[in-house]
Enzyme design. Structure first.
Site, PDB file in Angstrom:
ATOM      1  NE  ARG A  47      -2.675  -1.347   3.235  1.00 49.62           N
ATOM      2  CZ  ARG A  47      -2.716  -2.525   3.850  1.00 49.62           C
ATOM      3  NH1 ARG A  47      -3.282  -3.540   3.265  1.00 49.62           N
ATOM      4  NH2 ARG A  47      -2.221  -2.678   5.043  1.00 49.62           N
TER       5      ARG A  47
ATOM      6  CD  GLU B  17       1.630 -10.314  18.050  1.00 45.97           C
ATOM      7  OE1 GLU B  17       0.999 -10.671  19.052  1.00 45.97           O
ATOM      8  OE2 GLU B  17       1.182  -9.544  17.177  1.00 45.97           O
TER       9      GLU B  17
END
Length: 178
Positions: free
Chosen positions: A64, A101
């Site tokens: 994006r 993560e």
């Protein structure tokens, strides 16, 4: 033509609850992008912030960041450089691996895209935890470039991504606290 206000830009972003999973509120920018004044407001807002910084290239992070970085580069009179996932660029690349993560990810840039001393503005749509932007800044510095700023359309302030970018000029056009 009058500049669009930040609250008007926020009104153009669709909020989708429980996407991609329960408990997540997703901020969908596609509704902002399709609005001619909204898109113009984003690019103008970012351009106003970085006018006069002497930016040589605007670097867009896949995917994006590719939406905003070329238009901003044009508005600033700078070049555009893509940062991609591995094995997407055809020439010799520099790569950085960074922690997520749950695991790791990697980004690449053409080695010849950033010459020593190049002033680089990094652009992406969203600042969440800051890991991708931090890795991109490190990649620019490994090639001898200077990060003049790290810019985002949206910042999720509650995730603390700005703290991972200490030492850099960080700017977000719109902020969300939840």
């Amino acid at each position: 033509m009058h500049p669009i206000k930040k609250h008007d830009l926020k009104n153009l972003i669709r909020e989708i609850p429980d996407y991609p999973k329960a408990g997540i509120l997703f901020y969908d920018i596609t509704t902002l992008l399709k609005d001619r004044e909204g898109l113009r407001g984003v690019i103008d807002g970012l351009r106003q912030r970085y006018d006069g910084f002497g930016v040589d290239v605007v670097l867009g992070i896949e995917a994006r960041g590719f939406i905003f970085a070329p238009a901003l580069a044009y508005a600033l009179g700078a070049g555009f450089v893509p940062v991609r996932k591995p094995n997407k660029l055809p020439a010799e690349c520099a790569q950085i691996t960074y922690a997520l993560e749950y695991g790791t990810d990697a980004l690449e840039i053409h080695r010849d895209a950033i010459a020593p001393g190049t002033r680089v503005l990094i652009v992406d749509d969203l600042l969440a935890t800051g890991g991708t932007a931090r890795a991109t800044a490190q990649l620019v510095e490994q090639l001898g470039g200077s990060v003049t700023g790290v810019a985002f359309v949206v910042e999720l302030t509650f995730l603390g991504g700005r703290e991972r970018l200490n030492g850099y000029d960080v700017f977000s056009l719109l902020q969300y606290d939840k």
